[in-house]
Design a protein around this motif. Structure first.
Motif, PDB file in Angstrom:
ATOM      1  N   HIS A  72     -35.505   9.442  22.050  1.00  0.00           N
ATOM      2  CA  HIS A  72     -36.426  10.304  22.792  1.00  0.00           C
ATOM      3  C   HIS A  72     -37.824  10.318  22.172  1.00  0.00           C
ATOM      4  CE1 HIS A  72     -32.822  11.663  24.895  1.00  0.00           C
ATOM      5  NE2 HIS A  72     -33.661  12.002  25.858  1.00  0.00           N
ATOM      6  N   ARG A  73     -37.901  10.113  20.869  1.00  0.00           N
ATOM      7  CA  ARG A  73     -39.206  10.084  20.200  1.00  0.00           C
ATOM      8  C   ARG A  73     -39.901   8.740  20.412  1.00  0.00           C
ATOM      9  NH1 ARG A  73     -38.544  10.532  14.236  1.00  0.00           N
ATOM     10  NH2 ARG A  73     -37.793  12.597  14.747  1.00  0.00           N
ATOM     11  N   GLU A  74     -39.161   7.656  20.255  1.00  0.00           N
ATOM     12  CA  GLU A  74     -39.772   6.326  20.258  1.00  0.00           C
ATOM     13  C   GLU A  74     -39.704   5.597  21.598  1.00  0.00           C
ATOM     14  OE1 GLU A  74     -41.376   5.244  17.556  1.00  0.00           O
ATOM     15  OE2 GLU A  74     -40.793   7.040  16.437  1.00  0.00           O
ATOM     16  N   HIS A  75     -38.678   5.914  22.405  1.00  0.00           N
ATOM     17  CA  HIS A  75     -38.455   5.171  23.652  1.00  0.00           C
ATOM     18  C   HIS A  75     -37.989   6.106  24.770  1.00  0.00           C
ATOM     19  CE1 HIS A  75     -38.777   1.511  21.278  1.00  0.00           C
ATOM     20  NE2 HIS A  75     -37.915   2.046  20.425  1.00  0.00           N
ATOM     21  N   ALA A  76     -38.722   7.156  25.008  1.00  0.00           N
ATOM     22  CA  ALA A  76     -38.321   8.156  25.992  1.00  0.00           C
ATOM     23  C   ALA A  76     -38.100   7.549  27.381  1.00  0.00           C
ATOM     24  CB  ALA A  76     -39.353   9.277  26.071  1.00  0.00           C
ATOM     25  N   ASP A  77     -38.849   6.514  27.704  1.00  0.00           N
ATOM     26  CA  ASP A  77     -38.723   5.881  29.015  1.00  0.00           C
ATOM     27  C   ASP A  77     -37.377   5.182  29.203  1.00  0.00           C
ATOM     28  OD1 ASP A  77     -39.751   4.170  26.951  1.00  0.00           O
ATOM     29  OD2 ASP A  77     -40.110   2.628  28.476  1.00  0.00           O
ATOM     30  N   ALA A  78     -36.692   4.841  28.105  1.00  0.00           N
ATOM     31  CA  ALA A  78     -35.407   4.128  28.189  1.00  0.00           C
ATOM     32  C   ALA A  78     -34.202   5.058  28.057  1.00  0.00           C
ATOM     33  CB  ALA A  78     -35.340   3.063  27.104  1.00  0.00           C
ATOM     34  N   ILE A 123     -29.473   9.259  16.840  1.00  0.00           N
ATOM     35  CA  ILE A 123     -29.927   8.229  17.777  1.00  0.00           C
ATOM     36  C   ILE A 123     -30.695   8.866  18.932  1.00  0.00           C
ATOM     37  CG2 ILE A 123     -29.141   6.512  19.475  1.00  0.00           C
ATOM     38  CD1 ILE A 123     -26.851   5.868  17.458  1.00  0.00           C
ATOM     39  N   ASP A 124     -30.202  10.007  19.417  1.00  0.00           N
ATOM     40  CA  ASP A 124     -30.875  10.726  20.496  1.00  0.00           C
ATOM     41  C   ASP A 124     -32.311  11.083  20.108  1.00  0.00           C
ATOM     42  OD1 ASP A 124     -29.608  11.040  22.912  1.00  0.00           O
ATOM     43  OD2 ASP A 124     -29.299  13.202  22.667  1.00  0.00           O
ATOM     44  N   VAL A 125     -32.487  11.615  18.903  1.00  0.00           N
ATOM     45  CA  VAL A 125     -33.822  11.982  18.439  1.00  0.00           C
ATOM     46  C   VAL A 125     -34.725  10.751  18.392  1.00  0.00           C
ATOM     47  CG1 VAL A 125     -35.136  12.777  16.418  1.00  0.00           C
ATOM     48  CG2 VAL A 125     -33.115  14.040  17.172  1.00  0.00           C
ATOM     49  N   ILE A 126     -34.216   9.662  17.831  1.00  0.00           N
ATOM     50  CA  ILE A 126     -35.015   8.439  17.712  1.00  0.00           C
ATOM     51  C   ILE A 126     -35.391   7.896  19.084  1.00  0.00           C
ATOM     52  CG2 ILE A 126     -34.964   6.018  16.980  1.00  0.00           C
ATOM     53  CD1 ILE A 126     -33.134   7.017  14.620  1.00  0.00           C
TER      54      ILE A 126
END
Length: 93
Positions: free
Chosen positions: A70-76, A65-68
């Motif tokens: 940070h890759r897709e929604h780093a701002d959140a 989940i962390d990878v996803i």
């Protein structure tokens, strides 16, 4: 309605029950009842808990989940950490 049950436990189990009671500020009997309440439903269904496997699965899921995130929604990402901490305090304190 309550009933009395007496049983013998090994010294290691008793030490763990006493440590649990001290941690939660309850009696030895209440700690043992809580352990029984949590474990009995699993035993009735023929389940056991492999804590090491459960922890590994949780950590694997969290890493994924962390990878996803940070890759897709780093701002959140930071907001999610805050929400998770609030939920821990609300539901697991």
């Amino acid at each position: 309605m309550t009933a009395f049950i007496g049983l013998r436990v090994c010294t290691d189990d008793l030490a763990q029950i006493d440590a649990l009671a001290a941690k939660h500020g309850c009696s030895r009997a209440e700690a043992a009842r809580n352990v029984l309440r949590l474990g009995l439903p699993l035993a009735q269904k023929g389940h056991s808990i492999d804590l090491q496997r459960m922890i590994l699965l949780i950590e694997h899921m969290q890493a994924s989940i962390d990878v996803i995130i940070h890759r897709e929604h780093a701002d959140a990402a930071e907001q999610l950490v805050t929400i998770a901490q609030e939920r821990m305090a609300q539901f697991h304190a």
